[in-house]
Design a protein around this motif. Structure first.
Motif, mmCIF file in Angstrom:
data_model
loop_
_atom_site.group_PDB
_atom_site.id
_atom_site.type_symbol
_atom_site.label_atom_id
_atom_site.label_comp_id
_atom_site.label_asym_id
_atom_site.label_seq_id
_atom_site.Cartn_x
_atom_site.Cartn_y
_atom_site.Cartn_z
ATOM 1 N N THR A 13 -4.024 3.611 3.285
ATOM 2 C CA THR A 13 -4.347 2.247 2.868
ATOM 3 C C THR A 13 -3.301 1.288 3.429
ATOM 4 N N LEU A 14 -3.760 0.105 3.759
ATOM 5 C CA LEU A 14 -2.894 -0.913 4.336
ATOM 6 C C LEU A 14 -2.458 -1.884 3.249
ATOM 7 N N ALA A 15 -1.240 -2.353 3.358
ATOM 8 C CA ALA A 15 -0.722 -3.344 2.404
ATOM 9 C C ALA A 15 -1.486 -4.656 2.582
ATOM 10 N N ASP A 16 -1.630 -5.405 1.485
ATOM 11 C CA ASP A 16 -2.357 -6.677 1.537
ATOM 12 C C ASP A 16 -1.814 -7.598 2.625
ATOM 13 N N GLY A 17 -0.506 -7.683 2.760
ATOM 14 C CA GLY A 17 0.085 -8.544 3.771
ATOM 15 C C GLY A 17 -0.334 -8.147 5.177
#
Length: 131
Positions: A13-17
């Motif tokens: 999963t990728l960070a929101d930023g």
């Protein structure tokens, strides 16, 4: 099955930023909201809405990834999130890019193309409203 180190991890999963930065750079019409990346396509009629839905369905099935769709007479909202990891992954961004490229394609705008596209002067044939 061996992991290919040249490919991104499809379950990371990728960070929101990072998602926000990638959307701004690569998919400016998409937004991150409530854990999904989203895009609403405006259409001219139910015919156009069905064409967008079928296009998204074909691309998603070919990619073995499954978006959530909401539709009405003249719009389709596409929402992507990797359900198995409950977050945004590289799979979501790559599928969004493919959807954007195909749905937003406009024949007749490419130099030397023999494909005319639907007549712009007759709305009976128009199906997608390009931003």
């Amino acid at each position: 099955m061996a992991v290919d180190p040249t490919k991104p991890d499809p379950k990371k999963t990728l960070a929101d930023g990072e998602v926000i930065a990638r959307l701004a750079a690569e998919l400016p019409r998409w937004k991150l909201e409530d854990g999904w990346i989203r895009r609403t396509y405006r259409t001219n009629s139910w015919k156009g809405t069905l064409m967008v839905i079928n296009t998204v369905g074909h691309l998603a099935e070919a990619a073995w990834h499954h978006p959530d769709l909401t539709a009405s007479y003249a719009w389709v909202e596409v929402r992507l999130m990797s359900h198995d990891v409950k977050g945004i992954t590289e799979r979501d961004l790559q599928l969004a890019k493919k959807i954007e490229a195909v749905v937003d394609w406009q024949p007749g705008t490419e130099p030397g193309s023999a494909l005319e596209g639907t007549p712009r002067s007759d709305l009976r044939f128009a199906y997608i409203k390009h931003d």
